[in-house]
Structures are given as C-alpha cells and as structure tokens.
Design an enzyme around this catalytic site. Structure first.
Site, PDB file in Angstrom:
ATOM      1  N   ASP A  13       0.811  -1.226   0.000  1.00 47.82           N
ATOM      2  CA  ASP A  13       0.000   0.000   0.000  1.00 47.82           C
ATOM      3  C   ASP A  13       0.840   1.269   0.000  1.00 47.82           C
ATOM      4  OD1 ASP A  13      -2.337  -1.611   0.267  1.00 47.82           O
ATOM      5  OD2 ASP A  13      -1.915  -1.770   2.406  1.00 47.82           O
ATOM      6  N   HIS A  41      -4.421  -1.940  -5.900  1.00 46.59           N
ATOM      7  CA  HIS A  41      -3.825  -0.647  -6.208  1.00 46.59           C
ATOM      8  C   HIS A  41      -4.971   0.321  -6.443  1.00 46.59           C
ATOM      9  CE1 HIS A  41       0.025  -2.384  -6.826  1.00 46.59           C
ATOM     10  NE2 HIS A  41      -0.245  -2.950  -7.970  1.00 46.59           N
TER      11      HIS A  41
END
Ligand code: GDP
Length: 423
Positions: A13, A41
C-alpha cells in the site's frame, strides 16, 4: 531491453499503482509478476478512481500491452469481474491490450474455501489472510496440484480437474467436514469464469522474447512490499509469493532478463494491513488522525490499516532487499498538518540499539527509538518543483534518503496523476 520494476519497500500500500500509472506511458509493456487479487492498487486519473486487484495498472493507457505473468495467482472469477467492471466504466480491455500467460497457474474455487476454513480454525492465531485463497493456491502450485491457464485451451482438461477435485475433496471433507466438490460445480465455474478469459490466454513468453528482440520496453509491477516477501519478509506474516524485484523477470516470463531500474516505493509514514509485528505502530487518537488524513483503509477489504511514523530501520532493509536504484516517496502531503514528525531511526532489542532489521520472531521484542523533526505545517499539494517545498519538508526527504542510502527521485503530494515532484 529497457526494463524497470516498481516494487514496494514496506508492508504494501505504498502507492505503487499510482507510480505505474504515471510512468507506464514511457513503456510498451506492463507486467504483473506475482501475487493475486488479494491486495489492491488505487489509481486516480482523468477516467476516474479505480481499485485494481489483478489487472496491471497500465490498462488505462492506449497502446500499452498489459500482461499477467506466470508468477501471478490467476483467479478467473476475480479477473473476469474486474474486466467487466472496467468495461462498464468505458475502459477497453481486449486481447490486444491484455494478455494472460498460458503458464500462469489457476486459483481454483476450493482455494478460497480452504483459506476461509483455515482462518476460522486458527481463530486468534490467524495470519490475517484476505481469504482470497492465495496461500492455499501457492502451496498447491508448489505441490503441482493446480492447472496452468493454457490447459483451459487444450484436451484433457476434464480429466485433470477431476483428479485434482478427488484429491482436494479428501481434505475438504476429511479435515474440515465440508461438502465435496462435484463436476457440476466445476463445470459451472468453467463456463461462468474461465470461458470469458480464454481469449486472453497466449504464449506471453514468446511475445516478450519478440518484444525484447525488437527493442520494446517493459515495466514490471509488484503487489505488496519487501516486508511481505515470502523469503525476506516478516514470516509467517508474509504473503505466499516473492514481492522482490529479483523475482520480477521470472514471474513476468523473461527469466534471463537483467533488470534495468528498480524503483522502490516508500510511503512518508508507515501502514500495515492485517496481523504481524509492526514495531512503529501508533494507537489511540494520534493513530486515528493519521489514518483519517491518509484514508488508510484497504482497497480490497475496507479494513482499517494500522499506522505509524516512518520506520527507517525497516525502510533501509526494504531498499536493500529490493535492490532499489531509486525511490519514490509517496503521500508526503498527509504529514502537512503535523507540528513535529516522529521518525524511527533505530530499534531497541535486548538492551541494545540497532539499525539492522531483526529476525522475524525477534520483532515482537523490538521497540522503536524515535527522533522528532520539525513539520512544515502548510499545504504542499500544489507544489511541483522540489525547490518550492518548505525547508522542513526537504529536510525530511533528505533525512530519509541519507538514512536508507538511495536517491529519492519522485515525491508525490496528492493522489492525482499530476500531483508529483520529479527530482
Ligand atoms: P499500492 O497497492 O501500493 O498501489 O497502494 P494503494 O493503492 O493501496 O494505496 C495508495 C493510496 O494512496 C491510494 O488510495 C492512492 O490514490 C493514494 N495516494 C498515492 N499517492 C498519494 C499521495 O501522494 N498523496 C495522497 N494524498 N494520496 C496518495
């Protein structure tokens, strides 16, 4: 061949998707080389805001060929849903801009069941799986108990699946007391999820070899980060594949390729999803403020992410493990309201201070050693030149750079494609 891998330096992340989205216009091919639909994503561009799970982030760019390499956990169900979602939002996904390696192994329907049963059995000892079947899938891949995507296009598929089903039913029924799988159920899955992705499956290895010969360029995109790498991460709280750049040529389908650049993506503070040691974790109000400011909720599960200050011990280790040649520092804007910013510079373990990342099971004993550096206390999201950043922000960037020993070439100050400083 000009090649570049974009990889995570921390726990995932970090904002890899936005970096791929930004940089892929300079490449002909974007390849996902490992992992499955268990992470996400987030990409924000002129077409909207998208959460991608399995599809490469180059899918938004006309002329870019996207490949799902042999290293990915190919989940036909998730993939087909994702393709449909993008198409509904007007993004073309065709066999011309998406190619699936015929050597990618298939995540089978029972892998998700096994993940759920196992996490239930473990109760409070669980590993924080996203229950997408990734760990059961990779263990079966290494046991050679799944099928390759290319087998969907060939004779003998039914026999192969029936023999795998028979073997897997032993575990499903015998260990977990579940209902056995039947051919009808598998056939329904084949028709609903596999048939629609069949036109995308091809010999991507040959495609890449030809691309290499004709001088095309390739960007390789990872999921998660160095600290989740199966071999070098915080085992057993890792993922089940290699998230490191060294694996990129193998998982992409060009095992002999010597990587060019490795761009390591680092977040300006730390976040971690799920279980496992997280030395710099903040709690209470301070954590809540950082989580809210950074919208730190999982793209796949919506789970609140654990947050903390930047951890230079873990980051330095991540840079080393990834062999990063340059870094992209993301979400610097999120720290803009802090009077002063804590930075973890060392760990204290067994009475000594250290800056080497410890052995995984020693991490639970490690304590962070913080320094505090001045904040900049103003909005930096519209700044596009490094020299226009406030001195305190530049000092923060340079402290990270010096501590981890790798140049920071990109600094992002907002989620949008253009919110970036090239340095
Ligand atoms: P990835 O899996 O590494 O691509 O990371 P995620 O997509 O899970 O997390 C990155 C999140 O931060 C996404 O929601 C991005 O839109 C957002 N983001 C990325 N860079 C920046 C930035 O510089 N500033 C802000 N405010 N948000 C960013």
């Amino acid at each position: 061949m000009k090649s570049c891998a974009i990889v995570g330096i921390n726990w995932g992340d970090e904002g890899k998707g936005r970096m791929v989205d930004l940089l892929c216009r300079d490449y002909d091919i974007v390849v996902r080389f490992q992992g499955g639909g268990n992470a996400g994503h987030t990409v924000v561009n002129e077409k909207g805001s998208f959460a991608l799970h399995l599809l490469p982030s180059g899918i938004f760019h006309e002329g870019v060929v996207n490949i799902l390499g042999n290293g990915v956990a190919l989940d036909p169900e998730n993939l087909w849903n994702e393709i449909r979602e993008l198409r509904e939002k007007g993004i073309p996904v065709t066999p011309d801009n998406l190619k699936i390696s015929e050597r990618a192994s298939l995540l089978l329907p029972w892998h998700r069941d096994l993940d759920i049963f196992e996490e239930k059995r473990l109760k409070d000892r669980k590993y924080g799986s996203t229950k997408q079947g990734i760990a059961p899938f990779y263990s079966d891949k290494y046991q050679k108990k799944t099928i390759l995507a290319g087998e969907l296009l060939r004779d003998g598929l039914k026999d192969r699946l029936l023999s795998l089903m028979e073997w897997k039913n032993l575990t499903l029924c015998g260990v977990y007391g579940a209902e056995p799988y039947t051919w009808d159920r598998l056939e329904e899955w084949l028709n609903r999820c596999c048939s629609p992705i069949m036109p995308f499956i091809c010999d991507t290895q040959q495609y890449l070899e030809q691309a290499e010969e004709s001088g095309k360029s390739m960007l390789m995109e990872a999921q998660l980060g160095a600290l989740r790498d199966l071999d070098f991460g915080i085992y057993p709280y890792t993922t089940s594949s290699n998230t490191t750049a060294a694996y990129a040529p193998i998982g992409a389908g060009l095992p002999g390729l010597k990587l060019g650049e490795v761009i390591g993506v680092v977040k300006a503070y730390s976040t971690c999803v799920g279980e496992g040691p997280f030395v710099c974790e903040l709690f209470g109000e301070e954590a809540e403020r950082l989580r809210e400011a950074g919208s730190e909720y999982g793209a796949k599960t919506g789970r609140a992410r654990r947050v903390g200050p930047i951890d230079l011990v873990a980051t330095k280790y991540g840079v080393k493990v990834q062999g990063a040649t340059m870094l992209a520092l993301t979400k610097l804007d999120i720290l803009s309201t802090m009077e002063s910013i804590p930075v973890c510079v060392r760990y204290r373990l067994n009475g000594a201070e250290m800056d080497r990342f410890p052995f995984p099971s020693d991490l639970s004993e490690a304590e962070p050693v913080y320094i505090r550096v001045p904040g900049w206390n103003c909005d930096i999201s519209r700044i596009r030149r490094y020299q226009d950043l406030p001195q305190a922000a530049r000092d923060y960037v340079e402290l990270i750079e010096e501590s981890v020993g790798c140049p920071i070439r990109y600094i992002s100050v907002g989620a949008e494609r253009e919110s970036i400083i090239f340095r």
